[in-house]
Scaffold this active site. Structure first.
Site, PDB file in Angstrom:
ATOM      1  N   CYS A 123       0.795  -1.244   0.000  1.00 28.67           N
ATOM      2  CA  CYS A 123       0.000   0.000   0.000  1.00 28.67           C
ATOM      3  C   CYS A 123       0.824   1.289   0.000  1.00 28.67           C
ATOM      4  O   CYS A 123       0.396   2.281  -0.583  1.00 28.67           O
ATOM      5  CB  CYS A 123      -1.026  -0.002   1.123  1.00 28.67           C
ATOM      6  SG  CYS A 123      -0.354  -0.161   2.779  1.00 28.67           S
ATOM      7  N   LYS A 196      -6.029  -9.128  11.231  1.00 26.50           N
ATOM      8  CA  LYS A 196      -5.871  -7.686  11.041  1.00 26.50           C
ATOM      9  C   LYS A 196      -7.222  -7.112  10.649  1.00 26.50           C
ATOM     10  O   LYS A 196      -7.800  -7.484   9.624  1.00 26.50           O
ATOM     11  CB  LYS A 196      -4.832  -7.406   9.952  1.00 26.50           C
ATOM     12  CG  LYS A 196      -4.701  -5.932   9.636  1.00 26.50           C
ATOM     13  CD  LYS A 196      -3.540  -5.651   8.713  1.00 26.50           C
ATOM     14  CE  LYS A 196      -3.491  -4.174   8.370  1.00 26.50           C
ATOM     15  NZ  LYS A 196      -2.372  -3.841   7.496  1.00 26.50           N
ATOM     16  N   ARG A 206      -1.672   6.113   8.112  1.00 22.05           N
ATOM     17  CA  ARG A 206      -1.896   6.383   6.681  1.00 22.05           C
ATOM     18  C   ARG A 206      -1.465   7.794   6.322  1.00 22.05           C
ATOM     19  O   ARG A 206      -1.019   8.045   5.205  1.00 22.05           O
ATOM     20  CB  ARG A 206      -3.357   6.121   6.330  1.00 22.05           C
ATOM     21  CG  ARG A 206      -3.635   4.615   6.402  1.00 22.05           C
ATOM     22  CD  ARG A 206      -5.043   4.262   6.047  1.00 22.05           C
ATOM     23  NE  ARG A 206      -5.275   2.847   6.319  1.00 22.05           N
ATOM     24  CZ  ARG A 206      -6.467   2.262   6.318  1.00 22.05           C
ATOM     25  NH1 ARG A 206      -7.534   2.979   6.031  1.00 22.05           N
ATOM     26  NH2 ARG A 206      -6.583   0.985   6.571  1.00 22.05           N
ATOM     27  N   LYS A 249      -4.182  -7.322  15.442  1.00 19.80           N
ATOM     28  CA  LYS A 249      -3.982  -5.893  15.199  1.00 19.80           C
ATOM     29  C   LYS A 249      -5.298  -5.229  14.862  1.00 19.80           C
ATOM     30  O   LYS A 249      -6.018  -5.770  14.023  1.00 19.80           O
ATOM     31  CB  LYS A 249      -3.001  -5.743  14.031  1.00 19.80           C
ATOM     32  CG  LYS A 249      -2.800  -4.326  13.552  1.00 19.80           C
ATOM     33  CD  LYS A 249      -1.980  -4.329  12.299  1.00 19.80           C
ATOM     34  CE  LYS A 249      -1.875  -2.893  11.825  1.00 19.80           C
ATOM     35  NZ  LYS A 249      -1.357  -2.761  10.511  1.00 19.80           N
TER      36      LYS A 249
HETATM   37  C1  PBG Z   1       0.147  -1.774   5.814  1.00 18.26           C
HETATM   38  C2  PBG Z   1       0.075  -1.492   7.266  1.00 18.26           C
HETATM   39  C3  PBG Z   1      -0.787  -0.632   7.967  1.00 18.26           C
HETATM   40  C4  PBG Z   1      -0.344  -0.636   9.290  1.00 18.26           C
HETATM   41  C5  PBG Z   1       0.704  -1.539   9.363  1.00 18.26           C
HETATM   42  N1  PBG Z   1       0.928  -2.067   8.102  1.00 18.26           N
HETATM   43  C6  PBG Z   1      -1.868   0.275   7.507  1.00 18.26           C
HETATM   44  C7  PBG Z   1      -3.108  -0.228   6.900  1.00 18.26           C
HETATM   45  O1  PBG Z   1      -3.384  -1.439   6.819  1.00 18.26           O
HETATM   46  O2  PBG Z   1      -3.847   0.636   6.443  1.00 18.26           O
HETATM   47  C8  PBG Z   1      -0.902   0.179  10.412  1.00 18.26           C
HETATM   48  C9  PBG Z   1       0.083   0.523  11.475  1.00 18.26           C
HETATM   49  C10 PBG Z   1      -0.367   1.574  12.415  1.00 18.26           C
HETATM   50  O3  PBG Z   1      -1.490   2.118  12.331  1.00 18.26           O
HETATM   51  O4  PBG Z   1       0.430   1.890  13.312  1.00 18.26           O
HETATM   52  N2  PBG Z   1      -0.887  -2.452   5.248  1.00 18.26           N
END
Ligand code: PBG
Length: 323
Positions: A123, A196, A206, A249
């Site tokens: 991403c 997740k 983001r 997460k």
């Molecule tokens: C990538 C990713 C994300 C996070 C970790 N790896 C963002 C998402 O899925 O939008 C979030 C980490 C955080 O908020 O500290 N996909």
């Protein structure tokens, strides 16, 4: 008058008694510190992340210096997130052998003894901001696995001890395991972001990583916050595909999930206290609504629920003895 036979307060009488009887203790090795490394940033000009007070985007040199300082006070592990200069449809900078993460990993392994973990995702690297390949506004699953495996392999080649896929495509742990094995990286550990959730608590990240999806949201691949049984199925699949460590997460809003995962699978289990959890506590403390003790309590609750490892932006505060 009857006296209570059992007096719970006896064991709470002094700090010393409370200390020897505390059931959960936090140790420096429990923590993994997430670091943002940005391509093209000049040394000495770390960028403060406005949505995450106290956190920065670093150049590679500055990140290594920061990591060494933290290692000196007891840090064991870091998780590297790369912020590339260029994005395209297929996130090709994510698997560039000389990309920002690959360079950072090499340097960290050369100049520290830290366990180096990498976030494996597309991403931050894709122009559309999704965690997989996109066609006709749909996020493709199987077509993405090839790319995600390539990214993980490039991190392993650079020397990453642990690769951590965070994309939530089906079958990605198996695809990565196979690619690593075929290339001789049998010993690279896979820490899967297994459960997740599609969470609003990622918003500050983001902003930090400019990785908000360009259209739609992530709900067709990240999990529905209302589901617990689905998390157990996700974890079971990832274990079957070869994950060594599983993850839940975010952390604080999902402590029930964390506990269920630990109780059910008895796997090494990580929890990610994400950006929104960090910024929420920071904001409350800065405003004077709650005190700094809330940080320790939040970390303790995550460990008590079953986390062996906690990925948290508060790692430095803990190591510096500030909390
Ligand atoms: C990538 C990713 C994300 C996070 C970790 N790896 C963002 C998402 O899925 O939008 C979030 C980490 C955080 O908020 O500290 N996909």
């Amino acid at each position: 008058m009857e006296f209570p036979i059992t007096r719970m307060r006896r064991l709470r009488k002094t700090p010393q008694i409370r200390n020897i009887l505390s059931e959960t203790k936090l140790n420096p090795e429990d923590f993994i510190y997430p670091m943002y490394v940005k391509e093209g940033l000049a040394d000495g000009h770390a960028e403060h992340i406005s949505t995450m007070p106290g956190q920065y985007r670093y150049s590679i040199n500055d990140a290594v210096e920061k990591a060494r300082e933290l290692e000196d006070i007891g840090l064991s592990s870091i998780m590297i997130f790369g912020l590339p200069l260029e994005k395209d449809e297929k996130g090709s900078q994510a698997y560039n052998k000389d990309g920002i993460v690959q360079q950072a990993v090499r340097r960290m392994k050369e100049e520290t003894d830290l366990i180096v973990m990498t976030d494996v995702c597309m991403c931050q690297y894709t122009s559309h901001g999704h965690c997989g390949m996109v066609k006709d506004d749909k996020i493709l699953n199987d077509e993405s696995l090839n790319y995600i495996s390539k990214i993980a392999l490039s991190h392993a080649e650079a020397g990453a001890d642990v690769v951590a896929p965070s994309d939530m495509m089906d079958g990605r742990v198996g695809a990565i395991r196979k690619t690593l094995d075929l290339n001789g990286y049998y010993d690279t550990i896979i820490m899967a972001y297994s459960a997740k959730y599609a969470s609003s608590f990622y918003a500050p990240f983001r902003e930090a990583a400019s990785s908000a999806p360009g259209f739609g949201d992530r709900k067709t691949y990240q999990m529905d916050p209302s589901n617990l049984l689905e998390a157990l199925r996700e974890v079971e699949l990832d274990i079957g595909e070869g994950a060594d460590i599983v993850m839940v997460k975010p952390a604080m809003p999902y402590l029930d999930v964390l506990k269920a995962v630990k109780d059910e699978f008895k796997m090494p289990t990580a929890a990610y206290q994400v950006s929104g959890e960090y910024s929420m506590l920071k904001a409350g403390i800065d405003a004077g609504y709650i005190t700094e003790d809330s940080i320790y309590e939040s970390l303790l609750s995550i460990k008590r629920a079953g986390a062996d490892l906690i990925i948290t932006y508060f790692a430095p505060e803990f190591l510096e003895g500030k909390i």
